[in-house]
Write a protein that holds these residues in place. Structure first.
Motif, short mmCIF file in Angstrom:
data_model
loop_
_atom_site.label_atom_id
_atom_site.label_comp_id
_atom_site.label_asym_id
_atom_site.label_seq_id
_atom_site.Cartn_x
_atom_site.Cartn_y
_atom_site.Cartn_z
N GLN A 1 41.30 -1.67 46.96
CA GLN A 1 40.53 -0.43 46.98
C GLN A 1 40.66 0.26 48.34
OE1 GLN A 1 36.47 -1.19 45.95
NE2 GLN A 1 36.67 -0.15 43.98
N ASP A 2 40.57 -0.51 49.41
CA ASP A 2 40.72 0.05 50.76
C ASP A 2 42.10 0.66 50.95
OD1 ASP A 2 38.16 -0.77 51.37
OD2 ASP A 2 38.81 -2.56 52.48
N ARG B 1 38.83 -5.75 46.91
CA ARG B 1 38.32 -4.86 47.95
C ARG B 1 39.48 -4.36 48.84
NH1 ARG B 1 34.05 -7.66 51.20
NH2 ARG B 1 33.62 -8.25 49.09
#
Length: 197
Positions: free
Chosen positions: A9-10, A6
């Motif tokens: 992805q951020d 995550r």
């Protein structure tokens, strides 16, 4: 989805349309060739080396920082403890003072050798160096105080030094006892011989 996936992805979402710098303009590129120094740069470098050549024996390498509220003291072998105590309590008058408050470390490093050598040349025995003291261990006055303790021990002319009492500047000042010059020793021997008759 895991936390690291995550985060990746951020990060990718934030970087979006950012493109890497071209290799030729990337100043941090280790493969980039360096130009040789210009004549002006070489002249400045020589001037700086000549200017610092006189005090090159004073090291500006790493120094263990002294605690802000710890007094400093040093005495060479053969110097009696009573001499150090008398120096600490102001038993010797300050024959000269050097104020290093709020001065950069490099400037203090340049100012110290001529001061010590001139005091010695004029047969002065006790001098006071005012340097200040910070409340934090890494504050500029405390860094200077730590270097000063290291530097003073490197002078052949210095027999002892100790933090001053509150009336003379407290931990923000250091008393320094210089050894007698050969001229002063000869004068002292002459006085002793006259006393004996």
């Amino acid at each position: 989805m895991t936390q690291s996936a995550r985060s990746d992805q951020d990060f990718q979402a934030l970087m979006g349309d950012v493109t890497p710098l071209a290799g030729a303009t990337n100043r941090a590129d280790p493969g980039r060739r360096r130009r040789p120094p210009s004549e002006a740069q070489l002249a400045r470098r020589e001037s700086a080396q000549a200017e610092t050549g006189q005090d090159s024996f004073l090291s500006d390498d790493f120094v263990d920082l002294l605690a802000p509220f710890d007094p400093i003291e040093y005495r060479r072998d053969g110097i009696q403890r009573g001499v150090l105590d008398r120096l600490r309590y102001g038993g010797y008058a300050a024959q000269a003072r050097l104020h290093l408050l709020r001065r950069p470390l490099a400037e203090c490093r340049r100012a110290l050798p001529p001061f010590i050598q001139e005091a010695y040349a004029h047969d002065l025995r006790s001098v006071l160096i005012v340097h200040g003291r910070g409340r934090e261990i890494d504050s500029p006055p405390n860094v200077l105080r730590s270097y000063l303790a290291k530097w003073l021990a490197q002078f052949d002319e210095v027999q002892a030094f100790v933090s001053a009492q509150q009336a003379d500047g407290g931990l923000g000042a250091t008393w320094v006892m210089l050894r007698k010059s050969e001229r002063a020793r000869a004068a002292n021997r002459e006085r002793q011989q006259k006393r004996r008759g």
